[in-house]
Write a protein that holds these residues in place. Structure first.
Motif, PDB file in Angstrom:
ATOM      1  N   PRO A 229       0.809  -1.219   0.000  1.00 24.32           N
ATOM      2  CA  PRO A 229       0.000   0.000   0.000  1.00 24.32           C
ATOM      3  C   PRO A 229       0.849   1.280   0.000  1.00 24.32           C
ATOM      4  CG  PRO A 229      -0.305  -1.235   2.040  1.00 24.32           C
ATOM      5  CD  PRO A 229       0.457  -2.100   1.117  1.00 24.32           C
ATOM      6  N   THR A 230       2.013   1.235   0.637  1.00 24.68           N
ATOM      7  CA  THR A 230       2.884   2.415   0.661  1.00 24.68           C
ATOM      8  C   THR A 230       3.224   2.854  -0.758  1.00 24.68           C
ATOM      9  OG1 THR A 230       4.003   1.001   2.254  1.00 24.68           O
ATOM     10  CG2 THR A 230       4.774   3.241   2.066  1.00 24.68           C
ATOM     11  N   ARG A 231       3.431   1.868  -1.603  1.00 23.47           N
ATOM     12  CA  ARG A 231       3.807   2.132  -2.968  1.00 23.47           C
ATOM     13  C   ARG A 231       2.663   2.805  -3.727  1.00 23.47           C
ATOM     14  NH1 ARG A 231       7.312  -2.372  -5.858  1.00 23.47           N
ATOM     15  NH2 ARG A 231       7.077  -1.647  -7.982  1.00 23.47           N
ATOM     16  N   THR A 232       1.471   2.257  -3.554  1.00 24.37           N
ATOM     17  CA  THR A 232       0.305   2.847  -4.197  1.00 24.37           C
ATOM     18  C   THR A 232       0.083   4.264  -3.679  1.00 24.37           C
ATOM     19  OG1 THR A 232      -0.597   0.643  -4.131  1.00 24.37           O
ATOM     20  CG2 THR A 232      -2.088   2.381  -4.801  1.00 24.37           C
ATOM     21  N   TYR A 233       0.280   4.433  -2.374  1.00 25.37           N
ATOM     22  CA  TYR A 233       0.097   5.750  -1.773  1.00 25.37           C
ATOM     23  C   TYR A 233       1.040   6.771  -2.412  1.00 25.37           C
ATOM     24  CZ  TYR A 233       0.937   9.482   1.609  1.00 25.37           C
ATOM     25  OH  TYR A 233       1.121  10.697   2.189  1.00 25.37           O
ATOM     26  N   LEU A 234       2.292   6.362  -2.683  1.00 22.61           N
ATOM     27  CA  LEU A 234       3.285   7.290  -3.231  1.00 22.61           C
ATOM     28  C   LEU A 234       3.084   7.600  -4.711  1.00 22.61           C
ATOM     29  CD1 LEU A 234       6.600   5.995  -1.622  1.00 22.61           C
ATOM     30  CD2 LEU A 234       5.377   8.081  -1.056  1.00 22.61           C
ATOM     31  N   THR A 235       2.435   6.661  -5.423  1.00 24.56           N
ATOM     32  CA  THR A 235       2.387   6.777  -6.882  1.00 24.56           C
ATOM     33  C   THR A 235       1.922   8.146  -7.409  1.00 24.56           C
ATOM     34  OG1 THR A 235       2.123   4.418  -7.051  1.00 24.56           O
ATOM     35  CG2 THR A 235       1.490   5.690  -8.975  1.00 24.56           C
TER      36      THR A 235
END
Lengths: 441, 449
Positions: A229-235
């Motif tokens: 989820p961190t990755r999606t949040y940063l996208t």
């Protein structure tokens, strides 16, 4: 050549003297879902990049007196307490390649369709400082979508943030795609950001854009629900950071964020997992800030470049007054509301002309468009109001004026219907409403 | 002099181990070699201080040493502020030369009961709905409430246009947590129409961190106080948007791990609001008339923060999405919009009676709309029919073309005198205009010749 050698050597010697060549190290003491707790890492910086052996990587997300929280963005294999952690002495950054145009990419420089990493990668900050107010220009130039209901009635300007909001299956993404396709030969770089969409959907969009010749100026940045989820949040932040670097070189950039409701939900998931006190609807208190600082990147720069953002928000049962929707409406410069009722009636694009708004309106239109547009908008809204009241009334007994209004209203609704990927030019739009001007004479 | 060392770091808060006893709450600390990293002390114990970061914390290193920079955030307190643009921390952001004469911290006492002045003249705004339903006088605090995207900012700008430009007052504009684009537009518009010389602006916009967004209000207040107390002026204070102040405070409270009340608001919200609103008062030196936009989150009018803020208002104008949906701007809900001036003794019997009558008509109109949806309009009695048609005219009549919306709508703005409004409303109610088509009342100034 020798000079370079000596200076490199000197630098290395200096580094050794200052202990700068040694990575700051620590040990994992606790493993959570998307973050880990680490002891050691004594003089780490906030947001520093961190590796956990070869198993995972992430960035410093919180520093306590006795431990450090690391948010994970990549996991290759399982992390166990006791694993060594290395802080890399540099800010966490994402990777981007100029070859990304026409490709589907992620924020770490991977070409997702080819399944490999790009060669010529550059590092980009995940997020930069907000642009100073005085570096902004006025939003004045049109960004044409080719859709009559938007270009004529609720126009979008370069540097505007125009929300597209509506229920599932009302054509939200389609408006973005229409807009992207309509930018062909207009010197606009388009970035489509898929946040939590399915892989099938993303591939469809990729083929659709390629088929219509839009791939040569479009980057698709994708992040999926099966990733951290961190990755999606940063996208989306990374997408805007990419857009910003183009804007600063005076490019016009269009960014579609599809969609921010999912982004809000993912941020809520991360916040709750890190035990932050929830606010309204269990979203964290800074959910507004999470989106406001993202969308404030959209602007007209005084150097001539611009970032136009079309964020998408999905609603339930047509309710645009829920917490996340109103937050984002209050950030954007207007909203295109799509209604399921119009969609099923076949009035596509299913724009709800009453609830849609453009705060910049005529400011970004030329005189002719402005004149026709503002007339159509006022007449249309008054028709939609009158239509409800006189639905049951007998037409013959109505005044001449009223009959004319009802008749013209129906014609206006017909003129606004348009199939997907069938853009109209400004002149075509104006011509189709000639009847309004003629009858008045 | 080094006063401590950073031992923990989060998004907007840091903790500092103190090596110096002189550090107090409110002090500004900063890294010795880089003032971009600066912090305000918010709580203190015998070994450490908790601080909130004025800028970003990214790249900040654990173990960094901090020095004391000042006793609190300061802003210029002299004639130099006129025509200038500041950020929340009192720094100029309009890229022009500046030599400071006198600075002052932005936290200041409220006006005491003894000094509060409550008598003043009526102030007409030229906006039909406001002057008719919610007239105001100098020194009033007016709240402009509305959900997202129903026209608060346009209304604030129209008020700046009509009130600031027409009366010879000084003004302060505070952009708190709103769009940077609009801030820049306002600045350009004021500059272009040569109205900047009597106005100061403070911006802590929505792209900035919560500390900046909340401090902008204090900084703006300090400027307004300067104009009132030192220059003895009648001051106009525009705050867009005061809700964002509380919103920013909630974000800070969450970050500091304080316990929150419903919907995540800080427990000391009433106290925080009061410290702001009680500074916005008139004294015998001068008046501060304030217009404060109040965002309604999730269209929830009963939201705790909204209700707390409105309890300090002398009048309120509520914007309604249902009316905006009909394209009738300003989209004001006439049932909820009112002011303390709506009193027979203050505005006179004629105006007062007309308000009552209009509200009676519009209440009936809402009931009739439901009946018509089922039975059709022909089933109404003659009396109801005339109420119905006249109400629709009233509703259209209270829309108004605005000066600041001219570039969007292509219709020139109108300033309407209260006398004209009263005559027009009287005529609609007594049936003099029964033969006029309702669309003739849409987006006009006065109707009668």
């Amino acid at each position: 050549m020798d000079d370079i050698w000596t200076s490199n050597l000197n630098e290395t010697v200096d580094n050794i003297k200052n202990n700068d060549n040694i990575y700051n190290t620590g040990k994992v003491i606790k493993v959570n879902d998307y973050n880990i707790e680490v002891t050691g890492l004594n003089d780490v910086s906030f947001y520093e990049e961190v590796n956990i052996d070869d198993k995972a990587s992430g960035y410093v997300f919180g520093i306590y007196a006795d431990r450090v929280i690391v948010a994970l963005v990549k996991i290759n294999s399982e992390i166990k307490p006791g694993d060594m952690v290395y802080a890399l002495r540099k800010e966490f950054k994402c990777l981007f390649s100029l070859d990304s145009i026409g490709k589907v990419i992620d924020v770490f420089g991977n070409d997702l369709i080819a399944g490999k990493k790009f060669d010529n990668l550059v590092e980009l900050s995940v997020e930069n400082k907000p642009l100073p107010i005085m570096d902004r220009g006025l939003v004045k130039r049109e960004m044409l979508t080719g859709i009559t209901g938007i270009d004529l009635i609720y126009p979008i300007g370069k540097g505007q943030r125009q929300l597209i909001i509506g229920d599932k299956k009302t054509g939200k993404t389609q408006i973005c795609l229409d807009t992207i396709v309509n930018q062909k030969n207009k010197n606009v770089l388009c970035i489509y950001v898929a946040i939590g969409k399915t892989k099938k959907e993303v591939k469809d969009i990729y083929y659709e854009l390629t088929r219509r010749g839009a791939a040569s100026y479009t980057i698709i940045i994708a992040s999926f629900h099966d990733e951290l989820p961190t990755r999606t949040y940063l996208t989306p932040y990374v997408a805007l950071s990419i857009a910003e670097s183009f804007m600063l070189q005076t490019y016009d950039v269009l960014v579609c964020l599809d969609d921010l409701k999912k982004h809000a939900d993912i941020y809520r998931q991360i916040s709750l997992a890190s035990k932050k006190t929830p606010g309204r609807d269990a979203y964290p208190s800074d959910i507004f800030y999470a989106h406001s600082r993202l969308l404030e990147k959209g602007c007209q720069h005084k150097n001539g470049g611009s970032i136009t953002i079309l964020p998408i928000v999905e609603t339930k049962a047509g309710d645009i007054t829920d917490y996340i929707s109103t937050n984002i409406i209050s950030i954007c410069d207007g909203q295109i509301v799509l209604s399921e009722k119009n969609f099923t009636k076949g009035e596509k694009p299913a724009i709800d002309y009453g609830l849609s708004v453009s705060r910049l309106g005529g400011n970004v239109q030329d005189d002719e468009m402005k004149k026709v547009g503002s007339k159509v908008r006022i007449d249309l809204l008054s028709y939609l109001d009158v239509r409800q009241i006189y639905e049951l009334a007998n037409t013959d007994e109505m005044s001449e004026d009223l009959q004319k209004r009802l008749r013209e209203g129906k014609m206006m609704i017909d003129c606004l219907k348009q199939y997907k990927f069938s853009p109209k030019t400004k002149q075509e739009m104006i011509n189709s409403f000639n009847f309004l001007v003629d009858e008045k004479k | 002099m080094v006063v401590g060392k950073i031992i923990s770091i989060f998004d907007i808060s840091v903790e500092v181990i103190l090596s110096d006893e002189s550090v107090k709450i409110g002090d500004i600390l900063a890294l010795e070699d880089n003032y971009d990293y600066s912090f305000e002390v918010v709580s203190i114990n015998n070994v450490s201080a908790t601080c909130i970061s004025l800028g970003t914390t990214r790249g900040l290193k654990k173990g960094s040493e901090v020095v004391k920079l000042s006793e609190g955030i300061q802003i210029e307190y002299s004639d130099n502020v006129l025509g200038r643009v500041f950020n929340s921390y009192g720094d100029l952001i309009d890229n022009k030369e500046f030599s400071s004469i006198n600075k002052r911290t932005i936290n200041h006492d409220t006006v005491s009961l003894k000094n509060v002045d409550v008598t003043a003249d009526i102030l007409w705004t030229g906006i039909k709905v406001i002057d008719f339903f919610a007239p105001l006088q100098k020194g009033f605090r007016m709240g402009l409430l509305g959900g997202a995207g129903v026209g608060k900012t346009v209304l604030i700008k129209e008020l700046i246009h009509n009130v600031y430009s027409s009366i010879n007052a000084h003004a302060v504009f505070v952009g708190a947590g709103e769009r940077s684009r609009e801030g820049k537009e306002l600045y350009e518009e004021m500059k272009e129409s040569n109205l900047l010389d009597k106005m100061s602006m403070v911006f802590g916009q929505m792209g900035d961190n919560p500390v900046s967004r909340s401090k902008s209000v204090y900084s703006g207040l300090t400027l307004a106080e300067y104009l009132r107390d030192e220059k003895k002026q009648d001051v106009l204070l525009f705050i867009d948007n005061i809700y964002r102040f509380i919103q920013a405070k909630s974000e800070i409270a969450t970050e500091l791990k304080q316990l929150l009340i419903e919907n995540g608001y800080p427990a000391d919200m009433a106290n925080e609001i009061s410290k702001i609103e009680e500074r916005i008062s008139s004294t015998e030196d001068g008046s501060i008339t304030s217009f404060q936009a109040i965002y309604i989150p999730a269209d929830d009018y009963n939201d705790e923060a909204v209700q707390t803020i409105t309890s300090y208002m002398d009048g309120q104008i509520v914007l309604d999405r249902k009316i905006a949906e009909l394209g009738l701007y300003p989209a004001i809900d006439v049932f909820k919009s009112t002011s303390k001036l709506v009193d027979v003794e203050k505005i006179g019997e004629r105006h007062f009676k007309l308000i009552e009558e209009v509200l009676r008509y519009l209440t009936r109109y809402n009931e009739l709309e439901e009946i018509i949806a089922i039975l059709g309009i022909e089933e109404l009695s003659e009396e109801d029919k005339s109420i119905f048609y006249r109400s629709r005219k009233l509703r259209y009549y209270f829309s108004q073309p605005m000066f600041v919306a001219e570039p969007y709508t292509n219709i020139p703005g109108q300033f309407v005198k209260i006398e004209d409004i009263l005559i027009d409303v009287e005529n609609i109610l007594n049936g003099s205009y029964d033969n006029v088509d309702e669309s003739k009342f849409l987006f006009i100034g006065k109707y009668h010749e």
